[in-house]
Design a protein around this motif. Structure first.
Motif, PDB file in Angstrom:
ATOM      1  N   THR A  68      -5.034   1.502   7.174  1.00 11.63           N
ATOM      2  CA  THR A  68      -4.446   2.792   6.811  1.00 11.63           C
ATOM      3  C   THR A  68      -3.854   2.698   5.415  1.00 11.63           C
ATOM      4  N   VAL A  69      -4.285   3.620   4.565  1.00 10.99           N
ATOM      5  CA  VAL A  69      -3.751   3.693   3.204  1.00 10.99           C
ATOM      6  C   VAL A  69      -2.952   4.993   3.092  1.00 10.99           C
ATOM      7  N   THR A  70      -1.695   4.853   2.715  1.00 10.70           N
ATOM      8  CA  THR A  70      -0.828   6.017   2.523  1.00 10.70           C
ATOM      9  C   THR A  70      -0.703   6.287   1.028  1.00 10.70           C
ATOM     10  N   TYR A  71      -0.964   7.536   0.652  1.00 14.04           N
ATOM     11  CA  TYR A  71      -0.895   7.934  -0.754  1.00 14.04           C
ATOM     12  C   TYR A  71       0.349   8.803  -0.956  1.00 14.04           C
ATOM     13  N   THR A  72       1.236   8.359  -1.855  1.00 13.12           N
ATOM     14  CA  THR A  72       2.443   9.132  -2.171  1.00 13.12           C
ATOM     15  C   THR A  72       2.574   9.225  -3.686  1.00 13.12           C
ATOM     16  N   SER A  73       3.499  10.070  -4.113  1.00 12.78           N
ATOM     17  CA  SER A  73       3.755  10.198  -5.551  1.00 12.78           C
ATOM     18  C   SER A  73       5.249  10.151  -5.804  1.00 12.78           C
ATOM     19  N   ASP A  74       5.589   9.778  -7.029  1.00 10.96           N
ATOM     20  CA  ASP A  74       7.005   9.650  -7.356  1.00 10.96           C
ATOM     21  C   ASP A  74       7.722  10.979  -7.390  1.00 10.96           C
ATOM     22  N   ASP A  75       6.936  12.043  -7.504  1.00 10.70           N
ATOM     23  CA  ASP A  75       7.576  13.361  -7.507  1.00 10.70           C
ATOM     24  C   ASP A  75       7.570  14.019  -6.134  1.00 10.70           C
ATOM     25  N   GLY A  76       7.039  13.285  -5.139  1.00 10.62           N
ATOM     26  CA  GLY A  76       7.051  13.789  -3.761  1.00 10.62           C
ATOM     27  C   GLY A  76       6.035  14.859  -3.467  1.00 10.62           C
ATOM     28  N   LYS A  77       5.139  15.153  -4.422  1.00 13.84           N
ATOM     29  CA  LYS A  77       4.184  16.234  -4.214  1.00 13.84           C
ATOM     30  C   LYS A  77       2.890  15.780  -3.540  1.00 13.84           C
ATOM     31  N   ILE A  78       2.691  14.457  -3.438  1.00 11.76           N
ATOM     32  CA  ILE A  78       1.479  13.926  -2.784  1.00 11.76           C
ATOM     33  C   ILE A  78       1.893  13.147  -1.551  1.00 11.76           C
ATOM     34  N   SER A  79       1.301  13.473  -0.453  1.00 12.68           N
ATOM     35  CA  SER A  79       1.536  12.740   0.796  1.00 12.68           C
ATOM     36  C   SER A  79       0.268  12.850   1.649  1.00 12.68           C
ATOM     37  N   GLU A  80      -0.558  11.806   1.576  1.00 15.78           N
ATOM     38  CA  GLU A  80      -1.829  11.793   2.298  1.00 15.78           C
ATOM     39  C   GLU A  80      -2.044  10.413   2.914  1.00 15.78           C
ATOM     40  N   THR A  81      -2.907  10.366   3.909  1.00 12.83           N
ATOM     41  CA  THR A  81      -3.294   9.079   4.499  1.00 12.83           C
ATOM     42  C   THR A  81      -4.800   9.051   4.707  1.00 12.83           C
ATOM     43  N   LYS A  82      -5.337   7.855   4.658  1.00 16.80           N
ATOM     44  CA  LYS A  82      -6.747   7.632   4.955  1.00 16.80           C
ATOM     45  C   LYS A  82      -6.839   6.419   5.863  1.00 16.80           C
ATOM     46  N   VAL A 134      -8.176   0.588  -6.359  1.00 21.06           N
ATOM     47  CA  VAL A 134      -8.911   0.191  -5.153  1.00 21.06           C
ATOM     48  C   VAL A 134      -7.969  -0.600  -4.254  1.00 21.06           C
ATOM     49  N   VAL A 135      -8.048  -0.330  -2.958  1.00 26.01           N
ATOM     50  CA  VAL A 135      -7.344  -1.154  -1.977  1.00 26.01           C
ATOM     51  C   VAL A 135      -8.403  -2.001  -1.284  1.00 26.01           C
ATOM     52  N   ALA A 136      -8.330  -3.308  -1.456  1.00 25.63           N
ATOM     53  CA  ALA A 136      -9.388  -4.191  -0.941  1.00 25.63           C
ATOM     54  C   ALA A 136      -8.776  -5.380  -0.217  1.00 25.63           C
ATOM     55  N   GLY A 137      -9.567  -5.961   0.675  1.00 29.77           N
ATOM     56  CA  GLY A 137      -9.119  -7.139   1.407  1.00 29.77           C
ATOM     57  C   GLY A 137     -10.038  -7.444   2.558  1.00 29.77           C
ATOM     58  N   VAL A 138      -9.596  -8.334   3.428  1.00 27.39           N
ATOM     59  CA  VAL A 138     -10.340  -8.725   4.632  1.00 27.39           C
ATOM     60  C   VAL A 138      -9.441  -8.488   5.831  1.00 27.39           C
ATOM     61  N   VAL A 139      -9.976  -7.861   6.856  1.00 25.35           N
ATOM     62  CA  VAL A 139      -9.188  -7.542   8.042  1.00 25.35           C
ATOM     63  C   VAL A 139      -8.829  -8.824   8.784  1.00 25.35           C
ATOM     64  N   GLY A 140      -7.541  -9.000   9.023  1.00 28.24           N
ATOM     65  CA  GLY A 140      -7.073 -10.137   9.809  1.00 28.24           C
ATOM     66  C   GLY A 140      -6.838  -9.731  11.249  1.00 28.24           C
ATOM     67  N   ASP A 141      -5.932 -10.443  11.890  1.00 33.65           N
ATOM     68  CA  ASP A 141      -5.673 -10.206  13.311  1.00 33.65           C
ATOM     69  C   ASP A 141      -4.530  -9.208  13.499  1.00 33.65           C
ATOM     70  N   ALA A 142      -4.558  -8.135  12.737  1.00 31.99           N
ATOM     71  CA  ALA A 142      -3.534  -7.097  12.855  1.00 31.99           C
ATOM     72  C   ALA A 142      -3.996  -5.877  12.067  1.00 31.99           C
ATOM     73  N   ASP A 143      -3.408  -4.726  12.400  1.00 35.76           N
ATOM     74  CA  ASP A 143      -3.695  -3.525  11.628  1.00 35.76           C
ATOM     75  C   ASP A 143      -3.174  -3.708  10.195  1.00 35.76           C
ATOM     76  N   VAL A 144      -3.823  -3.031   9.293  1.00 37.47           N
ATOM     77  CA  VAL A 144      -3.462  -3.124   7.870  1.00 37.47           C
ATOM     78  C   VAL A 144      -2.858  -1.798   7.424  1.00 37.47           C
ATOM     79  N   ASN A 145      -1.718  -1.885   6.752  1.00 36.59           N
ATOM     80  CA  ASN A 145      -1.074  -0.692   6.193  1.00 36.59           C
ATOM     81  C   ASN A 145      -0.797  -0.931   4.715  1.00 36.59           C
ATOM     82  N   GLU A 146      -1.371  -0.102   3.871  1.00 42.05           N
ATOM     83  CA  GLU A 146      -1.193  -0.212   2.429  1.00 42.05           C
ATOM     84  C   GLU A 146      -0.676   1.123   1.885  1.00 42.05           C
TER      85      GLU A 146
END
Length: 370
Positions: A216-230, A256-268
């Motif tokens: 799960t990737v959470t997208y936010t902004s410093d001005d609080g106007k962006i709040s999305e997840t993928k 880019v958010v990149a990596g390898v899935v380990g033995d747990a959910d990923v939150n970025e």
């Protein structure tokens, strides 16, 4: 008279007239009961044998010796020996009836019974030339069987490899197969992992299924106007590369958010920073010459701005206020100042205040001589 022992001699002669035995009489009070006993004659082969039995002429006085010769025919017939042959199977169990077999003949072996976990190899002794009673025992050897372990991966990553291993165990012995847990996988088994080795191969399948996790990737902004997840669902060991969406007017801290899935959910988390753009206001006269110092300011994207145009004596700006909302690029505005005209009025009167002449009126441009 009485017959004394050894007074008379008797012989047995063969067909060639050769004496083969000579014996004397035993004592007897009655001559009719006198006997001569010869030794047993042994034979080694069958046939007909002829003999003569006669008295040896002696020299006793007053005795008349018998000249008679008695023919004796002996027929020798051999009856072949019969022996008992017993066949014994696994555990000492008798197989079939006891067989009657003539000397030198062969016994007939029964079918060796099938015994679970064992293989018949041979009989413990020969029985093709029987010369005596026999007990023939079946010899069995214990069998060995395989434990076949198949390791299978489902939704595996490239580094995992399916494998097959084989282990050999003797029938009836204990066997155990390890089924280790593996990080990131769920284990299911097929087959008996431990027990007594049966009379067949044992196939065991260890299936490792890669677990699923969420990225799960959470997208936010410093001005609080962006709040999305993928969110993406991936399996253990799987690589991921999630591109950060382009947002107009913003710069993300990771493309880019990149990596390898380990033995747990990923939150970025990806944070967008609102860009700042240049607001430039140029102040000019109608002829293009500079009317006042240009105004410059950094304004954050999507932020409202309001800038009052400076007052210049004798001129009027075409934009008293420059205002708007900052977009995703620099903004340059030109404010043009137009010279003002003013009314020149001249009144003509007498001393008493009455009108002396028609009033003069004219519009005169600022800073122009009249």
């Amino acid at each position: 008279r009485d017959m004394e022992e050894g007074e008379f001699s008797f012989v047995i002669k063969d067909e060639q007239g050769a004496t083969i035995q000579s014996k004397k009489n035993v004592a007897a009070s009655d001559r009719d009961k006198a006997t001569v006993v010869f030794d047993e004659i042994k034979y080694t082969k069958a046939g007909t044998y002829k003999y003569t039995v006669e008295e040896v002429q002696g020299e006793l006085g007053g005795i008349k010796y018998d000249n008679a010769k008695f023919d004796v025919t002996v027929t020798v017939v051999y009856n072949i020996n019969i022996y008992e042959v017993t066949f014994v199977g696994f555990g000492g169990v008798q197989l079939g009836d006891v067989q009657k077999v003539e000397h030198g003949a062969a016994a007939t072996a029964p079918a060796a019974p099938a015994v679970e976990g064992y293989t018949f190899t041979e009989w413990d002794k020969a029985f093709d030339n029987v010369t005596g009673d026999l007990t023939v025992t079946a010899i069995y050897t214990i069998n060995s069987y395989k434990v076949i372990v198949n390791t299978v991966y489902v939704d595996k990553v490239d580094s995992t490899v399916d494998a097959t291993e084989e282990f050999t165990y003797v029938y009836g012995t204990d066997y155990t197969v390890a089924a280790p847990e593996k990080v990131g996988y769920t284990l299911t088994t097929e087959g008996t992992l431990s027990g007594k080795m049966p009379a067949n191969d044992v196939v065991i399948t260890l299936t490792y299924t890669a677990k699923s996790y969420t990225v799960t990737v959470t997208y936010t902004s410093d001005d609080g106007k962006i709040s999305e997840t993928k969110t993406e669902t991936l399996t253990y060991g799987e690589g991921y590369e999630i591109e950060t969406p382009v947002k107009t007017g913003y710069t993300a801290n990771a493309s880019v958010v990149a990596g390898v899935v380990g033995d747990a959910d990923v939150n970025e988390t990806v944070v967008y920073t609102a860009n700042k753009y240049n607001l430039t206001i140029n102040y000019v006269y109608a002829d293009g010459t500079t009317a006042a110092t240009s105004y410059t300011q950094k304004v954050t994207y999507d932020t409202a701005y309001t800038v009052a145009s400076p007052a210049i004596e004798g001129y009027t700006a075409d934009k008293l206020t420059v205002e708007g909302t900052m977009g995703a690029s620099d903004v340059e505005v030109t404010v043009t100042y137009k010279v003002n005209s003013y009314k020149l009025t001249i009144n003509y009167v007498y001393a008493d205040g009455t009108t002396a002449a028609t009033t003069y009126a004219e519009d005169v441009v600022y800073n122009t001589a009249y």
